[in-house]
Design an enzyme around this catalytic site. Structure first.
Site, mmCIF file in Angstrom:
data_model
loop_
_atom_site.group_PDB
_atom_site.id
_atom_site.type_symbol
_atom_site.label_atom_id
_atom_site.label_comp_id
_atom_site.label_asym_id
_atom_site.label_seq_id
_atom_site.Cartn_x
_atom_site.Cartn_y
_atom_site.Cartn_z
ATOM 1 N N CYS A 116 0.802 -1.221 0.000
ATOM 2 C CA CYS A 116 0.000 0.000 0.000
ATOM 3 C C CYS A 116 0.838 1.275 0.000
ATOM 4 O O CYS A 116 0.345 2.346 -0.339
ATOM 5 C CB CYS A 116 -0.944 -0.004 1.204
ATOM 6 S SG CYS A 116 -1.983 -1.476 1.293
ATOM 7 N N HIS A 257 -3.711 6.764 3.066
ATOM 8 C CA HIS A 257 -4.059 5.499 2.422
ATOM 9 C C HIS A 257 -5.474 5.107 2.833
ATOM 10 O O HIS A 257 -5.834 5.150 4.005
ATOM 11 C CB HIS A 257 -3.067 4.419 2.829
ATOM 12 C CG HIS A 257 -3.467 3.047 2.427
ATOM 13 N ND1 HIS A 257 -3.888 2.741 1.153
ATOM 14 C CD2 HIS A 257 -3.524 1.874 3.131
ATOM 15 C CE1 HIS A 257 -4.190 1.459 1.085
ATOM 16 N NE2 HIS A 257 -3.980 0.916 2.275
ATOM 17 N N ASN A 287 -9.975 -0.845 -0.125
ATOM 18 C CA ASN A 287 -8.519 -0.733 -0.107
ATOM 19 C C ASN A 287 -7.977 -1.194 -1.453
ATOM 20 O O ASN A 287 -8.040 -2.377 -1.782
ATOM 21 C CB ASN A 287 -7.964 -1.598 1.032
ATOM 22 C CG ASN A 287 -6.455 -1.498 1.173
ATOM 23 O OD1 ASN A 287 -5.758 -0.968 0.311
ATOM 24 N ND2 ASN A 287 -5.939 -2.030 2.269
#
Length: 335
Positions: A116, A257, A287
């Site tokens: 990520c 994020h 996500n």
């Protein structure tokens, strides 16, 4: 000779058409829309078509970023892709495949794997290449087909992840006002088992055992990751702001994020960020790993919220474990 800086010239993103809602997941695993929203803030996520691969999404996002940059594709001299779901796990790199799909040839191209944190890691690499004088226009791409490594019988992970891509053109400039202010990137491999895809790899090469045990799917220690993410993200942001003598209340766009609303809120609260400062897209995309931050930047650009010259604070955390933050103005045109 004037100083050369890196500048964030444009943004683009691509999202697959198919939507996987919480109601859809209720039919697949023992979960509910209420539980998912309460625990994660996610309402839906986009899923790539069966014949749509990571490089397809990355190329579409990159094409948009190039068109918005006032830089021709012939001026791109480095192509970087961050992904943990590459077209091929060994070779060629997804960056090479994307370059070919864009018609960019005879240019250095490679992937990185930082989960990520990948997109912000790429910003640090682009900055180094440009400020050293080695490159002038770097195409950076975060692209993920996370649905290809998700076990849709595992309710702890299948509710979290979606597919998509985001891209940016990072260009050389002699304007200090347009320049990256700072980028932090770090890692700690002692937490590697918090978020891992065990196979395929040299530890677990492809075998019937890998398939039978589902080792090719992402595995996550959810509670441990949550606690460490909040602590690490908050600490990293405080450090980059203090180092550059910038107050949190002066940041118009805090773009974390997009993994979990509770993580984002906890970090925002710890930094005393106002609600209007914190960018949220997790509810509609889930996500998307390395694509998460550029997709969020693209959302606020397309909505007209991100204007030329406005400061962005990026903050991310991912498997590895990795984490990164960046302070930079948006140097592209306003919509």
């Amino acid at each position: 000779m004037s100083q050369i800086y890196a500048s964030f010239r444009s943004i683009g993103a691509y999202v697959p058409q198919k939507i996987l809602s919480n109601n859809d997941l209720e039919k697949m695993v023992d979960t509910s829309d209420e539980w998912i929203v309460k625990r994660t803030g996610i309402k839906e996520r986009h899923i790539a078509a069966d014949n749509e691969v990571t490089s397809d999404m990355g190329a579409k996002a990159a094409q948009i970023a190039i068109e918005r940059s006032n830089v021709s594709k012939d001026e791109i001299d480095l192509v970087l892709c961050a992904t943990v779901t590459p077209d091929y796990f060994n070779m060629p790199s997804t960056a090479c495949v994307i370059s070919d799909k864009l018609g960019i040839s005879n240019v250095q191209a490679f992937d990185i794997s930082a989960a990520c944190s990948g997109f912000v890691y790429l910003l640090s690499i682009a900055k180094a290449f440009i400020e050293s004088g080695m490159k002038k226009n770097v195409l950076v791409i975060g692209a993920e087909k996370f649905s290809s490594i998700v076990d849709y019988t595992d309710r702890s992970t299948c509710i979290l992840f979606g597919d998509g891509a985001g891209a940016a053109v990072i260009s050389a400039t002699d304007s200090k006002e347009e320049a990256f202010i700072d980028v932090h990137a770090s890692a700690d491999g002692s937490y590697a088992d918090f978020l891992v895809t065990p196979a395929p790899g040299s530890i677990h090469p492809v075998s019937q055992k890998v398939i039978d045990e589902g080792l090719n799917f992402v595995q996550m220690k959810g509670n441990e990751t949550f606690k460490l993410a909040v602590k690490t993200l908050t600490k990293d942001v405080k450090e980059i702001l203090a180092k550059n003598e910038i107050n949190a209340e002066d940041i118009p766009h805090f773009i974390p994020h997009q993994a979990n609303y509770r993580i984002i809120k906890a970090v925002g609260d710890a930094l005393k960020m106002r609600e209007d400062q914190v960018i949220l897209t997790v509810h509609k995309y889930g996500n998307t790993s390395a694509a998460s931050i550029p997709m969020a930047i693209n959302d606020i650009w397309e909505s007209g919220r991100l204007q030329k010259g406005e400061l962005m604070l990026l903050d991310t955390f991912g498997g590895g474990l990795t984490w990164a933050s960046a302070l930079l103005p948006f140097a592209g045109r306003s919509k």
